[in-house]
Structures are given as structure tokens and as C-alpha cells.
Scaffold this active site. Structure first.
Site, PDB file in Angstrom:
ATOM      1  N   GLU A  62      13.413   3.453   0.189  1.00 50.82           N
ATOM      2  CA  GLU A  62      12.755   3.913   1.427  1.00 50.82           C
ATOM      3  C   GLU A  62      13.689   3.853   2.640  1.00 50.82           C
ATOM      4  OE1 GLU A  62       9.650   5.142   1.314  1.00 50.82           O
ATOM      5  OE2 GLU A  62       9.458   4.680  -0.806  1.00 50.82           O
ATOM      6  N   PHE A  75       0.853  -1.189   0.000  1.00 50.03           N
ATOM      7  CA  PHE A  75       0.000   0.000   0.000  1.00 50.03           C
ATOM      8  C   PHE A  75       0.890   1.242   0.000  1.00 50.03           C
ATOM      9  CE2 PHE A  75      -2.218   3.385   2.315  1.00 50.03           C
ATOM     10  CZ  PHE A  75      -3.383   3.475   1.570  1.00 50.03           C
ATOM     11  N   GLY A  76       0.730   2.082  -1.026  1.00 51.69           N
ATOM     12  CA  GLY A  76       1.481   3.336  -1.126  1.00 51.69           C
ATOM     13  C   GLY A  76       0.607   4.499  -0.717  1.00 51.69           C
ATOM     14  N   TYR A  77       1.179   5.400   0.106  1.00 55.18           N
ATOM     15  CA  TYR A  77       0.407   6.569   0.557  1.00 55.18           C
ATOM     16  C   TYR A  77       1.141   7.882   0.254  1.00 55.18           C
ATOM     17  CZ  TYR A  77       3.744   6.228   4.343  1.00 55.18           C
ATOM     18  OH  TYR A  77       4.918   6.162   5.044  1.00 55.18           O
ATOM     19  N   GLY A  78       2.400   7.791  -0.202  1.00 61.17           N
ATOM     20  CA  GLY A  78       3.196   8.991  -0.491  1.00 61.17           C
ATOM     21  C   GLY A  78       3.663   8.923  -1.937  1.00 61.17           C
ATOM     22  N   SER A  79       5.001   8.950  -2.099  1.00 60.73           N
ATOM     23  CA  SER A  79       5.514   8.903  -3.484  1.00 60.73           C
ATOM     24  C   SER A  79       5.139   7.593  -4.177  1.00 60.73           C
ATOM     25  CB  SER A  79       7.034   9.085  -3.500  1.00 60.73           C
ATOM     26  OG  SER A  79       7.691   7.956  -2.980  1.00 60.73           O
TER      27      SER A  79
HETATM   28  C1  SIN Z   1       4.842   5.588   0.461  1.00 61.87           C
HETATM   29  O1  SIN Z   1       4.769   6.302  -0.525  1.00 61.87           O
HETATM   30  O2  SIN Z   1       3.938   4.753   0.695  1.00 61.87           O
HETATM   31  C2  SIN Z   1       6.002   5.650   1.394  1.00 61.87           C
HETATM   32  C3  SIN Z   1       6.597   6.993   1.562  1.00 61.87           C
HETATM   33  C4  SIN Z   1       7.170   7.593   0.301  1.00 61.87           C
HETATM   34  O3  SIN Z   1       7.983   6.967  -0.382  1.00 61.87           O
HETATM   35  O4  SIN Z   1       6.805   8.720  -0.042  1.00 61.87           O
END
Ligand code: SIN
Length: 190
Positions: free
Chosen positions: A98, A23-27
């Protein structure tokens, strides 16, 4: 510099499974530079997104860190993002991407489906930068966070690109996120 790569390689929550959900929430929402089998909009319960994690390696430098997204626990909250079904070997380069404070954690994710259908859930992984990691910057006034983001640049590019791409991706997902949209407003006034 901080490097969680080796730690994450021990964090095999899905040992033996041929494919797992990330699950990605940022980039990871807007920069999917990895191979995936399938992707589906999804959300997780009891977490909120915050620009409280320092970026010394991607969107800033050790001397002038940028700010990137992490999650804080928030009972009752919902955090929208994108779920990717990946094969386990895809995690090795993601651990490197990460490495500045993020650790693999197991979560339950819920897929966004047709209205009216029973929500489908799965166990999955997130990369979480918790408040005890050395790159954690924590809370600050939104105007100050926006100013830091406006000024920071790193090897992956300007920090503001990260924020603006995330806000655009969240709008495309029809996801509400007061913190992100307020930061975008502050940035547009600078
Ligand atoms: C994410 O995107 O889920 C992790 C944080 C990031 O790489 O911005």
C-alpha cells in the site's frame, strides 16, 4: 517514487495487541494474499469509496497511472468491505503493498451480523489515501475515469481487473455502491 512504508511503521495504533482488525474496502476485499485468523463482512460509517487514487506501481505506471480505490469523508454514508483479524507482523508486507500514498488510520468498524442482532463493533485499521498525498488524482467525470481504467496496465495486471473484481466482490457482499457500479457500466460500454 512515493513510499509511505517507513511512515506507516511509526503508526502503531494498536501497540502491544496480539491481534488487530484490518478493514479492506478496495483490493484488500478480493485479494487477501496474507495470513488472517478470521474474516468477517463489515462496514464503516461516514466514508465513501472513490476511484480517485493514482496507481503508479500496481495497476499503472509512473507515465500512465491507473486508478484505484480510496475513501472520502461523507457524513452519514456507509462503506461496506471485509474485516480481517490479523497478527501485527502481517502489516509489514501490507505497508509495502500500500506504499503509494496510503497511510494506516484508525477507524471504528461494525460487523455485519444476523438480522435483528445487536451490531458488534471494534476498533480497526484502514489504509487511507487522503487528498493531500502526491499520488491522489481526485474527482473526474465517470466516463473519463472508466477510460483511464480501461487503458491502464501495471505490474499487478490490468487496471480493469481491479475494478471488475471489486464490483463482483461487493455484489457478493450484497453491498450497494453507486460509484463502483456506475464505473462498471461505463467500462462495459467501452
Ligand atoms: C484497501 O483495499 O482497503 C486499500 C486500498 C487497496 O489496496 O485497494
Amino acid at each position: 517514487m512515493l513510499d509511505t512504508t517507513a511512515l506507516n511503521q511509526q503508526r502503531n495504533f494498536f501497540e502491544g495487541q496480539a491481534a488487530i482488525w484490518l478493514f479492506g474496502y478496495g483490493s484488500l476485499i478480493w485479494k487477501a494474499d496474507f495470513t488472517y485468523l478470521e474474516r468477517r463482512p463489515a462496514y464503516i460509517h461516514h466514508w465513501e469509496r472513490r476511484f480517485w487514487q493514482g496507481s503508479h506501481d500496481h495497476r499503472g505506471t509512473p507515465e500512465a497511472p491507473g486508478r484505484v480505490a480510496t475513501l472520502i469523508r461523507s457524513p452519514g454514508a456507509v462503506c461496506h468491505g471485509m474485516a480481517y483479524r490479523i497478527t501485527p507482523e502481517v502489516l509489514a508486507p501490507l505497508d509495502v503493498r500500500e506504499k503509494n500514498g496510503y497511510l494506516r488510520e484508525k477507524v471504528t468498524l461494525t460487523f455485519v451480523d444476523e438480522k435483528g442482532s445487536e451490531p458488534e463493533q471494534s476498533e480497526g485499521l484502514i489504509y487511507l489515501a487522503s487528498d493531500d498525498n502526491p499520488a491522489f488524482l481526485g474527482e473526474a467525470p465517470l466516463a473519463d475515469i472508466a477510460q483511464q481504467i480501461a487503458n491502464a496496465h501495471g505490474p499487478s495486471g490490468p487496471n480493469k481487473e481491479y475494478l471488475l473484481n471489486l464490483a463482483t466482490a461487493l455484489r457478493e457482499l450484497d453491498a450497494k455502491d453507486a460509484h463502483i457500479f456506475a464505473l462498471e457500466q461505463h467500462l462495459s460500454r467501452l
